[in-house]
Design an enzyme around this catalytic site. Structure first.
Site, PDB file in Angstrom:
ATOM      1  N   CYS A 174      -3.907  -8.652  -4.398  1.00  0.00           N
ATOM      2  CA  CYS A 174      -3.855  -7.754  -5.116  1.00  0.00           C
ATOM      3  C   CYS A 174      -2.827  -7.075  -5.016  1.00  0.00           C
ATOM      4  O   CYS A 174      -2.132  -6.033  -5.853  1.00  0.00           O
ATOM      5  CB  CYS A 174      -5.247  -6.879  -5.643  1.00  0.00           C
ATOM      6  SG  CYS A 174      -5.195  -6.359  -3.999  1.00  0.00           S
TER       7      CYS A 174
ATOM      8  N   CYS B 261     -10.990  -7.141  -0.911  1.00  0.00           N
ATOM      9  CA  CYS B 261     -11.006  -5.567  -0.390  1.00  0.00           C
ATOM     10  C   CYS B 261     -12.217  -5.134   0.869  1.00  0.00           C
ATOM     11  O   CYS B 261     -11.473  -4.265   1.418  1.00  0.00           O
ATOM     12  CB  CYS B 261     -11.565  -4.882  -1.356  1.00  0.00           C
ATOM     13  SG  CYS B 261     -10.967  -5.273  -3.497  1.00  0.00           S
TER      14      CYS B 261
HETATM   15 FE1  FES Z   1      -7.286  -4.917  -3.910  1.00  0.00          FE
HETATM   16 FE2  FES Z   1      -9.197  -4.224  -3.935  1.00  0.00          FE
HETATM   17  S1  FES Z   1      -7.963  -4.950  -5.880  1.00  0.00           S
HETATM   18  S2  FES Z   1      -7.951  -4.312  -2.161  1.00  0.00           S
END
Ligand code: FES
Length: 127
Positions: free
Chosen positions: A35, A104
């Site tokens: 992400c 995450c």
């Molecule tokens: Fe990036 Fe959670 S979406 S660490």
């Protein structure tokens, strides 16, 4: 779709360990390739124990809450114990996490390991 638990939201809104430690003994930083979020962890170490820990996370609510939970688990632990913290321990403390957000929680653990590595490297180099 599963949403965030109350505990997760509480930690996201009011994280206890969100701080920079200016004279940290070890610093770790990891970027999440999925992400693009970034997490930084600072540790203070005394007699092989993590006596203080702080984090800065530029990321999603799950990443911030997971960082805070990771700090809580690591504080007061020996380096060896802290190295054994798993992402499932972090998730347990947060209640539950939507499966899509599990990466995450992995970020917290990886960043802690980097900070410990950094501490060991500094110690070896006599800094
Ligand atoms: Fe990036 Fe959670 S979406 S660490």
């Amino acid at each position: 779709m599963k949403m965030y638990t109350k505990e997760l939201m509480k930690r996201f809104r009011d994280p206890k360990h969100m701080k920079e430690i200016k004279d940290a003994d070890g610093i770790g930083q990891v970027g999440n390739s999925i992400c693009g979020d970034v997490m930084k962890v600072y540790i203070k170490v005394k007699n092989d124990k993590i006596v203080d820990i702080g984090f800065q996370t530029w990321g999603c609510p799950a990443a911030i809450a997971a960082s805070d939970a990771m700090c809580e688990l690591a504080k007061g632990k020996t380096l060896k114990q802290a190295e054994q913290i798993k992402s499932k321990d972090i998730v347990k403390l947060l209640g539950e996490m939507p499966p899509i957000k599990l990466h995450c929680s992995v970020l917290g653990m990886q960043t802690l390991k980097k900070a410990i590595e950094d501490y060991k490297k500094r110690k070896k180099n006599g800094r």
